[in-house]
Design a protein around this motif. Structure first.
Motif, PDB file in Angstrom:
ATOM      1  N   SER A 124       0.933  -1.253  -0.244  1.00  0.00           N
ATOM      2  CA  SER A 124       0.081   0.109   0.011  1.00  0.00           C
ATOM      3  C   SER A 124       0.726   1.284   0.069  1.00  0.00           C
ATOM      4  N   PRO A 125       0.288   2.290  -0.513  1.00  0.00           N
ATOM      5  CA  PRO A 125       1.252   3.771  -0.603  1.00  0.00           C
ATOM      6  C   PRO A 125       1.290   4.223   0.799  1.00  0.00           C
ATOM      7  N   GLU A 126       2.207   5.006   0.895  1.00  0.00           N
ATOM      8  CA  GLU A 126       2.610   5.572   2.414  1.00  0.00           C
ATOM      9  C   GLU A 126       1.767   7.055   2.241  1.00  0.00           C
ATOM     10  N   TYR A 127       0.925   7.365   3.327  1.00  0.00           N
ATOM     11  CA  TYR A 127       0.027   8.538   3.472  1.00  0.00           C
ATOM     12  C   TYR A 127      -0.240   9.063   4.760  1.00  0.00           C
ATOM     13  N   VAL A 128      -0.788  10.325   4.963  1.00  0.00           N
ATOM     14  CA  VAL A 128      -1.247  10.692   5.977  1.00  0.00           C
ATOM     15  C   VAL A 128      -2.644  11.101   5.861  1.00  0.00           C
ATOM     16  N   GLU A 143     -11.476  21.942  16.376  1.00  0.00           N
ATOM     17  CA  GLU A 143      -9.756  21.718  16.078  1.00  0.00           C
ATOM     18  C   GLU A 143     -10.072  21.157  14.479  1.00  0.00           C
ATOM     19  N   LEU A 144     -10.799  19.993  14.229  1.00  0.00           N
ATOM     20  CA  LEU A 144     -11.276  19.228  13.201  1.00  0.00           C
ATOM     21  C   LEU A 144     -11.904  20.324  11.907  1.00  0.00           C
ATOM     22  N   GLN A 145     -12.581  21.275  12.288  1.00  0.00           N
ATOM     23  CA  GLN A 145     -13.016  22.264  11.565  1.00  0.00           C
ATOM     24  C   GLN A 145     -12.196  22.791  10.902  1.00  0.00           C
ATOM     25  N   LYS A 146     -11.105  23.505  11.676  1.00  0.00           N
ATOM     26  CA  LYS A 146      -9.971  24.112  11.158  1.00  0.00           C
ATOM     27  C   LYS A 146      -9.034  23.189  10.201  1.00  0.00           C
ATOM     28  N   LEU A 147      -9.026  22.061  10.676  1.00  0.00           N
ATOM     29  CA  LEU A 147      -7.994  21.266   9.791  1.00  0.00           C
ATOM     30  C   LEU A 147      -8.737  20.917   8.619  1.00  0.00           C
ATOM     31  N   SER A 148      -9.865  20.628   8.551  1.00  0.00           N
ATOM     32  CA  SER A 148     -10.829  20.444   7.373  1.00  0.00           C
ATOM     33  C   SER A 148     -10.679  21.420   6.202  1.00  0.00           C
ATOM     34  N   HIS A 149     -10.707  22.684   6.901  1.00  0.00           N
ATOM     35  CA  HIS A 149     -10.845  23.736   5.864  1.00  0.00           C
ATOM     36  C   HIS A 149      -9.360  23.854   5.151  1.00  0.00           C
ATOM     37  N   ASN A 184      -1.009  11.844   0.003  1.00  0.00           N
ATOM     38  CA  ASN A 184       0.151  10.997  -0.193  1.00  0.00           C
ATOM     39  C   ASN A 184       1.373  11.623   0.369  1.00  0.00           C
ATOM     40  N   MET A 185       2.619  10.948   0.934  1.00  0.00           N
ATOM     41  CA  MET A 185       3.666  11.461   1.414  1.00  0.00           C
ATOM     42  C   MET A 185       4.408  12.405   0.502  1.00  0.00           C
ATOM     43  N   GLU A 186       4.185  12.258  -0.833  1.00  0.00           N
ATOM     44  CA  GLU A 186       5.100  13.075  -1.831  1.00  0.00           C
ATOM     45  C   GLU A 186       4.485  14.465  -1.610  1.00  0.00           C
ATOM     46  N   TYR A 187       3.110  14.785  -1.749  1.00  0.00           N
ATOM     47  CA  TYR A 187       2.562  15.978  -1.599  1.00  0.00           C
ATOM     48  C   TYR A 187       2.551  16.634  -0.140  1.00  0.00           C
ATOM     49  N   VAL A 188       2.693  15.663   0.792  1.00  0.00           N
ATOM     50  CA  VAL A 188       2.899  16.326   2.161  1.00  0.00           C
ATOM     51  C   VAL A 188       4.210  17.083   2.215  1.00  0.00           C
ATOM     52  N   ASN A 189       5.306  16.617   1.526  1.00  0.00           N
ATOM     53  CA  ASN A 189       6.480  17.244   1.367  1.00  0.00           C
ATOM     54  C   ASN A 189       6.330  18.462   0.724  1.00  0.00           C
ATOM     55  N   LEU A 190       5.795  18.402  -0.424  1.00  0.00           N
ATOM     56  CA  LEU A 190       5.680  19.590  -1.309  1.00  0.00           C
ATOM     57  C   LEU A 190       4.843  20.630  -0.873  1.00  0.00           C
ATOM     58  N   LEU A 191       3.636  20.369  -0.231  1.00  0.00           N
ATOM     59  CA  LEU A 191       2.829  21.228   0.171  1.00  0.00           C
ATOM     60  C   LEU A 191       3.285  21.849   1.403  1.00  0.00           C
ATOM     61  N   HIS A 192       4.143  21.140   2.115  1.00  0.00           N
ATOM     62  CA  HIS A 192       4.475  21.607   3.544  1.00  0.00           C
ATOM     63  C   HIS A 192       3.410  21.309   4.689  1.00  0.00           C
ATOM     64  N   VAL A 193       2.937  20.229   4.754  1.00  0.00           N
ATOM     65  CA  VAL A 193       1.563  20.135   5.516  1.00  0.00           C
ATOM     66  C   VAL A 193       2.270  19.462   6.762  1.00  0.00           C
ATOM     67  N   SER A 194       1.434  20.130   7.878  1.00  0.00           N
ATOM     68  CA  SER A 194       1.830  19.870   9.232  1.00  0.00           C
ATOM     69  C   SER A 194       1.237  18.228   9.645  1.00  0.00           C
ATOM     70  N   LEU A 195       2.095  17.379  10.400  1.00  0.00           N
ATOM     71  CA  LEU A 195       1.704  16.283  10.641  1.00  0.00           C
ATOM     72  C   LEU A 195       1.383  16.005  12.038  1.00  0.00           C
ATOM     73  N   GLU A 196       0.782  17.029  12.636  1.00  0.00           N
ATOM     74  CA  GLU A 196       0.355  17.153  14.243  1.00  0.00           C
ATOM     75  C   GLU A 196      -1.060  16.452  14.129  1.00  0.00           C
ATOM     76  N   PRO A 197      -1.113  15.720  15.358  1.00  0.00           N
ATOM     77  CA  PRO A 197      -2.577  14.957  15.467  1.00  0.00           C
ATOM     78  C   PRO A 197      -3.685  16.271  15.556  1.00  0.00           C
ATOM     79  N   PRO A 198      -4.797  15.511  14.767  1.00  0.00           N
ATOM     80  CA  PRO A 198      -5.268  14.373  14.634  1.00  0.00           C
ATOM     81  C   PRO A 198      -4.667  13.749  13.309  1.00  0.00           C
ATOM     82  N   VAL A 199      -3.918  14.433  12.618  1.00  0.00           N
ATOM     83  CA  VAL A 199      -3.428  13.777  11.309  1.00  0.00           C
ATOM     84  C   VAL A 199      -2.477  12.385  11.634  1.00  0.00           C
TER      85      VAL A 199
END
Length: 268
Positions: A124-128, A143-149, A184-199
């Motif tokens: 399977s692919p690696e993703y968040v 918290e989830l509303q903010k993350l969803s937006h 997907n992890m490739e886009y996590v790095n390219l888009l500089h997405v935070s991996l803080e919980p609840p991610v």
């Protein structure tokens, strides 16, 4: 030679309204007729208007263009175009990502038909991902509303994903599942997405993969992948975690909206 506003509009291919706006901003000052209210432009006015078009086609606003041609020095222009270069490079980078994502989506469309109902063993692919809907109920915590937006603004790079707990897979009546967004992890790095919980980070895993579909409102259920459980039992494979997957595409089939879903079932 003098030219009326209609003539200048034809020469430059711009509207009379835009010509009047540049006059209002002081870019050009056409002469007014002595006995009428006609505007008369000379070649100098047309040169200025061509300068306006030159800057406008770089993507500067009409108001910016009016100020540029009237007031900017070479030093100010250099600073302005340095900023414009940065903007264009950012736009190019995003367009390249969108092009890549468009190609991936076409691959998903092929996958939807080629793998429909087929079981194969893959990594399977690696993703968040994060989850914010449980069956038909959304978690509307701040918290989830903010993350969803934030993640909705990353569409189409984020994807709608689902998760079905292992116990529910084994039941003929289980209806519990969760939905959220994945990346997907490739886009996590390219888009500089935070991996803080609840991610949550989902590592690669040996899985049974398949594609299934669900047609019509409210017909998605864990029972749609029961054939994968049967496949595991028939082939001596042990399920060791929740089924996870994502929406490949939604299309019209007959009178119903049909979703095609890729799913990974961890095995050992």
């Amino acid at each position: 030679m003098k030219y009326k506003i209609g003539d200048v509009s034809k020469i430059l291919g711009i509207s009379a309204d835009l010509l009047r706006y540049y006059e209002k901003k002081g870019v050009v000052m056409p002469m007014k007729g002595k006995y009428n209210d006609y505007r008369y432009y000379d070649f100098w006015d047309i040169n200025f208007l061509m300068d306006c078009l030159w800057f406008k086609n770089f993507g500067f606003s009409i108001d910016q263009v009016a100020d540029i041609v009237k007031f900017y020095s070479t030093e100010q222009l250099d600073d302005l175009f340095q900023t414009k270069e940065d903007e264009l490079e950012a736009t190019i980078a995003r367009c390249q990502l969108l092009l890549q994502r468009a190609k991936e989506y076409r691959d998903d469309l092929k996958k939807a038909h080629e793998l429909l109902g087929v079981c194969d063993i893959v990594e399977s692919p690696e993703y968040v991902r994060y989850l914010n809907r449980y069956t038909d109920t959304f978690d509307n915590s701040p918290e989830l509303q903010k993350l969803s937006h934030e993640w909705l603004n990353l569409l189409p790079f984020t994807q709608r994903c689902f998760e079905i707990e292992q116990d529910c897979l084994m039941s003929d009546e289980g209806m519990d599942y969760a939905w959220g967004l994945s990346l997907n992890m490739e886009y996590v790095n390219l888009l500089h997405v935070s991996l803080e919980p609840p991610v949550l980070h989902i590592p690669k895993h040996r899985c049974l993969r398949s594609v299934f579909k669900s047609s019509g409102k409210g017909n998605f259920s864990p029972q749609l992948i029961r054939y994968m459980v049967d496949y595991c039992q028939a082939n001596g494979l042990i399920i060791c975690g929740p089924a996870r997957g994502s929406l490949l595409c939604s299309v019209s089939e007959g009178d119903a909206l049909t979703g095609f879903f890729e799913v990974w079932l961890p095995i050992k």
